[in-house]
Design an enzyme around this catalytic site. Structure first.
Site, short mmCIF file in Angstrom:
data_model
loop_
_atom_site.label_atom_id
_atom_site.label_comp_id
_atom_site.label_asym_id
_atom_site.label_seq_id
_atom_site.Cartn_x
_atom_site.Cartn_y
_atom_site.Cartn_z
N PHE A 73 38.76 27.36 36.65
CA PHE A 73 38.18 28.02 35.47
C PHE A 73 39.13 27.99 34.28
CE2 PHE A 73 36.30 30.12 39.15
CZ PHE A 73 34.96 30.08 38.84
N TYR A 141 35.94 20.94 22.16
CA TYR A 141 35.79 21.68 23.41
C TYR A 141 34.87 20.90 24.37
CZ TYR A 141 33.82 25.10 26.64
OH TYR A 141 33.36 25.74 27.77
N HIS A 187 32.71 35.78 20.77
CA HIS A 187 31.38 35.61 21.38
C HIS A 187 30.37 36.61 20.83
CE1 HIS A 187 33.98 33.54 24.35
NE2 HIS A 187 32.99 32.68 24.27
N1 UDP Z 1 27.43 33.85 16.82
C1 UDP Z 1 27.12 34.66 15.74
N2 UDP Z 1 27.94 35.73 15.47
C2 UDP Z 1 29.04 36.04 16.22
C3 UDP Z 1 29.35 35.20 17.33
C4 UDP Z 1 28.52 34.12 17.58
O1 UDP Z 1 26.14 34.42 15.03
O2 UDP Z 1 29.72 37.02 15.94
C5 UDP Z 1 26.53 32.73 17.15
C6 UDP Z 1 27.23 31.39 17.29
O3 UDP Z 1 27.32 30.74 16.05
C7 UDP Z 1 26.31 30.69 18.29
C8 UDP Z 1 25.78 31.81 19.17
O4 UDP Z 1 25.98 33.01 18.41
O5 UDP Z 1 25.23 30.10 17.62
C9 UDP Z 1 26.50 31.95 20.49
O6 UDP Z 1 27.90 31.92 20.23
P1 UDP Z 1 28.99 32.27 21.29
O7 UDP Z 1 30.31 32.15 20.61
O8 UDP Z 1 28.67 33.57 21.94
O9 UDP Z 1 28.84 31.16 22.41
P2 UDP Z 1 28.83 29.54 22.32
O10 UDP Z 1 27.39 29.14 22.29
O11 UDP Z 1 29.59 29.13 21.11
O12 UDP Z 1 29.51 29.13 23.58
#
Ligand code: UDP
Length: 323
Positions: A73, A141, A187
């Site tokens: 992980f 990533y 997140h």
């Molecule tokens: N996001 C958002 N506001 C935040 C954090 C994330 O709008 O404070 C959006 C981000 O742009 C993505 C989605 O929420 O479209 C999920 O983002 P996250 O970082 O949780 O996970 P990822 O999909 O990047 O792994």
């Protein structure tokens, strides 16, 4: 089985460690605590503090743990950060991962379980996404994880190292004991819940002009315990290859905020911000293959139920882990 869990002090690794132990397996956690927390390591596990940069440290850990299987992980896992610090991603996810893989070959490990990601696909031609869709990552990533997937395939062919790789969609939720605490939280769900906890006045929506019904990005959220269960099923002899893990339901950023309002009973104000570079508009899994071939059955397929568990953990640990 005796399992070496790298990154077992992190969000996904901690819950996987807990579920492995609950299922009767023995666990050694190897973690450098750069992102993880010592108190997130289940007390029933043995802990090896990792120094993956030091020559021989990873091999020493594998020799000391003498595992039947390795669950890997430990990684850098932020899309946004990977767009500004790609070197960190290729170094940690590929170079350090390769050291672990070489140690696995040298020690004759029977099974390697790898945390991959839906970010290896990039924006898909269609959803729900099946495993054979083309992989065209749009951030370092996803690229770093795809590179490692390819290395795994060559190592299987040439050294006979059996592997199973799970392409996670968006891990969320918590167990009773372990939950999501990143020192710098990027997140969506924890950031939205931080508003309900009173830590922030409002949450942020990154991009409202995506080609989706409400203009915000759509993701497929999967409960961390369901993720962990898939890993345990993946330990069965003969199970190998690539599996998506998600619930097949897509929720927009706005829908996630609304679900958090329902779970917490609080109004959560949001402010609209520009897009975050590297974000595909819509990622939704088909996990039919995992259901069919591994017998995987998610316990928390609904977003509301997932968020309720996250909220319960954050309420009990408003400041996260102490360390
Ligand atoms: N996001 C958002 N506001 C935040 C954090 C994330 O709008 O404070 C959006 C981000 O742009 C993505 C989605 O929420 O479209 C999920 O983002 P996250 O970082 O949780 O996970 P990822 O999909 O990047 O792994």
């Amino acid at each position: 089985m005796n399992v070496l869990v790298t990154g077992g002090a992190g969000y996904i690794g901690s819950v996987c460690t807990e579920e492995l132990l609950n299922a009767g397996h023995q666990v050694t956690v190897y973690d450098n605590l750069s992102e993880g927390h010592r108190s997130a390591v289940d007390s029933r596990a043995r802990f090896l503090p990792g120094k993956p940069e030091e020559p021989g440290d990873i091999l020493k850990a594998v020799r000391s743990a003498k595992p039947d299987a390795i669950m890997h992980f430990a990684a850098s896992a932020l899309v946004g950060e990977s767009m500004t610090h790609p070197n960190k991603y290729f170094h940690n996810n590929v170079v350090n991962g390769l050291k672990l893989l070489d140690a696995a070959v040298e020690c004759g490990i029977k099974k390697f379980v790898f945390s991959s990601t839906c970010a290896t696909y990039g924006p898909p031609d269609r959803v729900p996404m099946t495993e054979e869709l083309p992989q065209r990552p749009i951030n370092p990533y996803g690229e770093s994880k795809l590179m490692f997937e390819k290395i795994l395939q060559w190592y299987r062919q040439i050294y006979g190292l059996e592997f199973i790789a799970f392409r996670y969609f968006n891990a969320a939720g918590a167990s009773e004991q372990f939950g999501e605490h990143h020192r710098i939280e990027t997140h969506l769900i924890p950031n939205v819940l931080a508003v309900a906890l009173g830590h922030k006045p409002r949450c942020e929506i990154y991009g409202t002009d995506y080609p989706t019904p409400d203009g915000t990005c759509i993701r497929d959220y999967i409960h961390i315990i369901d993720l962990a269960q898939a890993h345990i099923l993946g330990l069965q002899p003969g199970k190998q290859g690539f599996y998506n893990l998600g619930n097949g339901d897509g929720y927009s950023v706005r829908e996630v905020i609304q679900a958090c309002e329902r779970a917490t009973g609080k109004a959560i104000p949001a402010i609209e911000k520009p897009r975050r570079p590297g974000d595909p508009p819509r990622l939704v899994a088909s996990a039919d293959k995992a259901v069919r071939e591994l017998g995987w059955k998610p316990k928390f397929p609904k977003l509301d139920d997932i968020i309720v568990t996250a909220w319960a953990w954050h309420k009990r640990h408003p400041d996260g882990y102490p360390d």
